[in-house]
Design a protein around this motif. Structure first.
Motif, PDB file in Angstrom:
ATOM      1  N   PHE A  41     -11.452   4.078  -4.605  1.00 16.54           N
ATOM      2  CA  PHE A  41     -10.326   3.179  -5.739  1.00 16.54           C
ATOM      3  C   PHE A  41     -10.296   3.582  -6.086  1.00 16.54           C
ATOM      4  O   PHE A  41      -8.999   2.666  -6.801  1.00 16.54           O
ATOM      5  CB  PHE A  41     -11.988   3.743  -7.159  1.00 16.54           C
ATOM      6  N   VAL A  42      -8.987   4.425  -5.794  1.00 11.80           N
ATOM      7  CA  VAL A  42      -7.374   5.583  -5.447  1.00 11.80           C
ATOM      8  C   VAL A  42      -6.946   4.473  -4.481  1.00 11.80           C
ATOM      9  O   VAL A  42      -5.589   3.526  -5.308  1.00 11.80           O
ATOM     10  CB  VAL A  42      -7.882   7.364  -5.876  1.00 11.80           C
ATOM     11  N   VAL A  43      -7.648   4.286  -3.626  1.00  7.10           N
ATOM     12  CA  VAL A  43      -6.424   3.493  -3.084  1.00  7.10           C
ATOM     13  C   VAL A  43      -6.369   1.840  -3.626  1.00  7.10           C
ATOM     14  O   VAL A  43      -5.447   1.182  -3.350  1.00  7.10           O
ATOM     15  CB  VAL A  43      -7.643   2.883  -1.167  1.00  7.10           C
ATOM     16  N   GLU A  44      -7.917   1.590  -3.757  1.00 12.62           N
ATOM     17  CA  GLU A  44      -7.158   0.408  -4.627  1.00 12.62           C
ATOM     18  C   GLU A  44      -6.965   0.092  -5.194  1.00 12.62           C
ATOM     19  O   GLU A  44      -5.898  -1.317  -5.643  1.00 12.62           O
ATOM     20  CB  GLU A  44      -8.991  -0.325  -4.449  1.00 12.62           C
ATOM     21  N   ARG A  45      -6.588   0.886  -5.701  1.00 10.04           N
ATOM     22  CA  ARG A  45      -5.777   0.760  -7.358  1.00 10.04           C
ATOM     23  C   ARG A  45      -5.010   0.759  -6.990  1.00 10.04           C
ATOM     24  O   ARG A  45      -3.506   0.258  -8.230  1.00 10.04           O
ATOM     25  CB  ARG A  45      -6.501   0.910  -9.200  1.00 10.04           C
ATOM     26  N   PHE A  46      -4.079   1.920  -6.245  1.00  5.51           N
ATOM     27  CA  PHE A  46      -2.936   2.373  -6.407  1.00  5.51           C
ATOM     28  C   PHE A  46      -1.636   1.207  -6.049  1.00  5.51           C
ATOM     29  O   PHE A  46      -0.695   1.367  -6.773  1.00  5.51           O
ATOM     30  CB  PHE A  46      -2.844   3.139  -4.821  1.00  5.51           C
ATOM     31  N   SER A  47      -1.921   0.380  -5.553  1.00  2.00           N
ATOM     32  CA  SER A  47      -0.964  -0.577  -5.362  1.00  2.00           C
ATOM     33  C   SER A  47      -0.725  -1.391  -6.432  1.00  2.00           C
ATOM     34  O   SER A  47       0.199  -1.920  -7.334  1.00  2.00           O
ATOM     35  CB  SER A  47      -2.095  -1.701  -4.180  1.00  2.00           C
ATOM     36  N   LEU A  48      -2.137  -1.679  -7.825  1.00  2.00           N
ATOM     37  CA  LEU A  48      -2.198  -2.274  -8.909  1.00  2.00           C
ATOM     38  C   LEU A  48      -1.043  -1.304  -9.407  1.00  2.00           C
ATOM     39  O   LEU A  48      -0.053  -1.833 -10.361  1.00  2.00           O
ATOM     40  CB  LEU A  48      -3.037  -2.189  -9.752  1.00  2.00           C
ATOM     41  N   PHE A  49      -1.119   0.159  -9.636  1.00  2.00           N
ATOM     42  CA  PHE A  49      -0.751   0.694 -10.132  1.00  2.00           C
ATOM     43  C   PHE A  49       1.414   0.723 -10.088  1.00  2.00           C
ATOM     44  O   PHE A  49       1.930   0.956 -10.686  1.00  2.00           O
ATOM     45  CB  PHE A  49      -0.655   2.355  -9.999  1.00  2.00           C
TER      46      PHE A  49
END
Length: 130
Positions: A41-49
């Motif tokens: 989840f962190v890896v997937e959302r980090f790009s959005l962040f």
């Protein structure tokens, strides 16, 4: 107390430590699964962040396959939950009725290979970013 709790305790006493160790191992597998899901989840959302953090940046700070890697890790953690239950039940059966064979270590080996592959890919993706 005939047929009561005492009979069950007497029946389990010789294997109690093995059953407790099996339960601890099962819980460790579950913690690992949840950690892999959280990391995905962190890896997937980090790009959005990063996109929202620096919207005006001309440099593309995200890797195009970050979402795919994150989703794969989420699925891996999700698949490991029933695998851990399966191993728990097999080991419980072997403790109660020992036989000459035990289950293989393929889930542990597969998890190690997959996580090492993901780690190498993320490291190479981070290094290759301009």
């Amino acid at each position: 107390m005939p047929g009561g709790v005492r009979d069950i305790e007497e029946a389990l006493r010789p294997n109690l430590r093995e059953h407790q160790a099996n339960e601890r191992t099962f819980l460790a597998w579950l913690r690992t699964s949840v950690a892999i899901i959280a990391f995905g989840f962190v890896v997937e959302r980090f790009s959005l962040f990063v996109k929202y953090l620096a919207p005006g940046a001309e440099v593309n700070l995200t890797h195009p396959r970050t979402g795919l890697i994150g989703a794969a890790l989420i699925w891996l953690g999700t698949v490991l939950i029933p695998v851990s239950l399966w191993r728990f039940l097999i080991q419980q059966r072997h403790i109660d009725k020992p036989s000459g064979t035990t289950s293989g270590n393929w889930p542990i080996i597969a998890l190690a290979i997959i996580l090492a592959t993901v780690g190498v890919y993320l490291a190479l993706a981070a290094v290759s970013q301009p």
